[in-house]
Design an enzyme around this catalytic site. Structure first.
Site, PDB file in Angstrom:
ATOM      1  CD  GLU A 105      -3.028  -1.123   2.192  1.00  0.00           C
ATOM      2  OE1 GLU A 105      -3.413  -0.045   2.652  1.00  0.00           O
ATOM      3  OE2 GLU A 105      -3.433  -2.211   2.600  1.00  0.00           O
ATOM      4  CG  HIS A 219      -8.828   6.261   1.502  1.00  0.00           C
ATOM      5  ND1 HIS A 219      -8.728   6.032   0.149  1.00  0.00           N
ATOM      6  CD2 HIS A 219      -8.272   5.178   2.099  1.00  0.00           C
ATOM      7  CE1 HIS A 219      -8.142   4.858  -0.050  1.00  0.00           C
ATOM      8  NE2 HIS A 219      -7.850   4.315   1.119  1.00  0.00           N
ATOM      9  NE  ARG A 265      -4.547   5.532   2.965  1.00  0.00           N
ATOM     10  CZ  ARG A 265      -5.035   4.635   3.782  1.00  0.00           C
ATOM     11  NH1 ARG A 265      -5.671   5.027   4.853  1.00  0.00           N
ATOM     12  NH2 ARG A 265      -4.907   3.366   3.529  1.00  0.00           N
ATOM     13  CG  HIS A 325     -10.082   6.390   5.550  1.00  0.00           C
ATOM     14  ND1 HIS A 325     -11.053   5.454   5.244  1.00  0.00           N
ATOM     15  CD2 HIS A 325      -8.937   5.686   5.794  1.00  0.00           C
ATOM     16  CE1 HIS A 325     -10.523   4.244   5.290  1.00  0.00           C
ATOM     17  NE2 HIS A 325      -9.254   4.352   5.641  1.00  0.00           N
ATOM     18  NE  ARG A 360      -4.964   5.148   9.656  1.00  0.00           N
ATOM     19  CZ  ARG A 360      -5.382   4.250   8.763  1.00  0.00           C
ATOM     20  NH1 ARG A 360      -4.795   3.080   8.660  1.00  0.00           N
ATOM     21  NH2 ARG A 360      -6.403   4.528   7.969  1.00  0.00           N
TER      22      ARG A 360
END
Ligand code: FAD
Ligand code: SIN
Length: 514
Positions: A105, A219, A265, A325, A360
């Site tokens: 990711e 997100h 992100r 998100h 994060r």
């Protein structure tokens, strides 16, 4: 235990071996952000990986604000607790060789993310519920909304909750907030409707310090089709080769970020909005160049949701856009989940351990819930103590809201305001206007919260206003751009003035015992 997501369940599994555990959960017990988690759970278990590498990626994503001792706990204990989860029966995908399969990711330096197709959270929840169900000392109260913490002699000694039968009060030797996130503070969100920031609101009125609430993660790839829910299109798709296209069919991400689709992100979200504004057209996520059978097999849940909205994930490009998100900030804790109020602990998304800093790293939050849920359970067996972040927090004075209460708003009005003025990008004048409005709403709603007896809808609204106001105040204070917090009037990171965690405590809660 308030909440039955990964943090609450992991804590309950251990605590029940030592005493009686009551889990309050405000909806169906499986309804939680955990249940919707798609991409997976990160841990340094794969070939070529190590806790050091995992820590380095976590710290880079956190943009200068991670509490490094918390990161070390996450990546080191993370190995142990994810192994334990596998041993407890969580069925993660495996390679043909039988070894665990690791996905990639954004902002991870290598493949590190264990997954159960695209429904990882549901599988983890299943395994944890099985563990909890084996414990005879756990009682679960469903549709039970915690509405107040009992504070006596400066300590948390229990909570009140409401269900269809009325208001109940329970005393406890310790209380764990495991209430999850707050996506529903914003108009556009990937979160289920339970995510209204209740833990922060309970802690705020109980006098605990909250910190870092300006840091909200948006997100980049939520489904963005008229009338369809903002269903998440997992970052794992981009990890497997999905690309972002503008309406002309051009890939554009590398024009904005060198790491392209796998940049962090916040950067991908902002690039999408800029490209949308530049072209005046929607942005799409596409897997059209990949094997259709493989796409449907690897992402069955997402394929089904897209189909319901009229898109074939394997053969169509799917319109996407950013949505709220995850909240990096929350109720301040130390490395054992202890808040600034003795007897009150917090773990999972509601907590601010500082582990995520300003942003994060993908798939680190299931891990956080697992690790810090387990650690909070250990701390709950000890005499109550106050905790605090292991890095200094600058405390700013709390404020009581407007002297003239405003009209009580609708939930949609608050969420619209938060999306337009406290969303993906922020600037002084709209933040100040939003705070004026939120202060007036807070003043109108808070007497009902303090008196008790609000309807479920009114309490939900009060929670959205309370945490939304804290987010807006924090966003105004932080005059820089860092991680998930982007100020158009202060576009650079400012380490001289803002390499700090900022916390606030409700001055009105001091001395008020409940
Ligand atoms: P939750 O799982 O949200 O549980 C909160 C619980 O508290 C619920 O049971 C709720 O009903 C209860 N509750 C709330 N308020 C009250 C109240 N007042 N009284 C009683 N009960 C209350 N993270 C990853 O690491 N990997 C992923 O792949 C991933 N994918 C995601 C996909 C989606 C669509 C979403 C929304 C999030 C995703 N995340 C992912 C984030 C992650 O799922 C959450 O951060 C994490 O699951 C939070 O766990 P938790 O235990 O803290 O809270
Ligand atoms: C996703 O699957 O994109 C969500 C992962 C996360 O929030 O960590």
């Amino acid at each position: 235990m308030i909440g039955s997501g990964i943090a609450g369940l992991r804590a309950a599994a251990d605590l029940a071996q030592a005493g009686d555990v009551l889990i309050l959960t405000k909806a169906d017990p499986t309804e939680s952000n955990t249940g919707y988690a798609q991409g997976g759970i990160a841990a340094a278990l794969g070939p070529g990986d190590s806790p050091d590498l995992h820590a380095a990626d976590t710290i880079a994503a956190g943009d200068g604000l991670c509490v490094e001792p918390a990161v070390r706990v996450l990546v080191e204990d993370g190995v142990r607790y994810t192994r334990e989860l596998v041993a407890a029966g969580a069925r993660f995908d495996r390679e043909a060789s039988g070894d665990l399969a690791f996905g990639r990711e954004g902002a991870h330096g290598l493949r590190r993310v264990m997954h159960a197709a695209d429904a990882t959270g549901r599988e983890i929840g299943r395994a944890l519920w099985n563990r909890v169900a084996e414990q005879s000392r756990v009682r679960v109260e469903r549709n039970a909304r915690a509405t107040r913490l009992l504070i006596r002699g400066g300590r948390c000694v229990g909570a009140s909750y409401e269900d269809d039968h009325g208001t109940h009060t329970v005393e406890a030797s310790a209380v764990l907030l495991a209430t999850g996130g707050a996506g529903h503070v914003f108009r556009e969100t990937t979160n289920p409707s339970i995510a209204t920031g209740d833990g922060v609101t309970l802690a705020w009125h109980g006098g605990a310090r909250v910190a870092d609430l300006e840091f909200v993660q948006f997100h980049p790839t939520a489904l963005s089709a008229p009338g369809a829910p903002r269903f998440l299109l997992s970052e794992a798709m981009r990890g497997e080769g999905a690309v972002l296209l503008n309406a002309a069919g051009e890939r554009f991400m590398t024009r904005y970020e060198e790491a392209g689709e796998l940049a962090s992100r916040d950067l991908v979200s902002r690039a999408i909005v800029q490209e949308q504004q530049r072209t005046g057209q929607p942005i799409y996520l596409s897997m059209q160049h990949l094997d259709p059978a493989w796409v449907r097999d690897r992402f069955p849940t997402i394929a089904a949701a897209c189909l319901a909205a009229g898109f074939d994930l394997a053969t169509d490009r799917v319109p996407v856009g950013p949505a709220a998100h995850y909240v990096m900030g929350g109720v301040e804790t130390d490395l054992w989940g202890r808040t600034t109020v003795p007897g009150l602990l917090a773990a999972g998304e509601v907590a601010c351990t500082g582990v995520h800093g300003a942003n994060r790293l993908a798939s680190n939050s299931l891990l956080e819930g697992l690790v810090f849920g387990a650690r909070a359970a250990q701390a709950m067996l000890l005499p109550p103590e106050a905790g605090r972040l292991t890095e200094a927090v600058v405390e700013v004075p709390g404020c009581q809201g407007a002297s003239v209460p405003g009209e009580v708003p609708t939930e949609a009005t608050v969420r619209d305001l938060m999306w337009t003025s406290v969303g993906l990008t922020r600037e002084r004048s709209s933040l100040e206007a939003a705070i004026g409005q939120l202060d007036a709403w807070y003043a109108a709603i808070t007497p009902g919260v303090v008196a008790g007896g609000l309807t479920a809808a009114d309490w939900r609204l009060a929670s959205i206003v309370t945490i939304g106001r804290q987010m807006a105040r924090a966003a105004l204070r932080r005059e820089e751009t860092r991680g998930g917090h982007a100020r158009t009037d202060f576009p650079a990171r400012d380490d001289v003035h803002f390499k700090v965690h900022i916390g606030e405590r409700n001055s009105g809660a001091h001395g008020r015992e409940t």
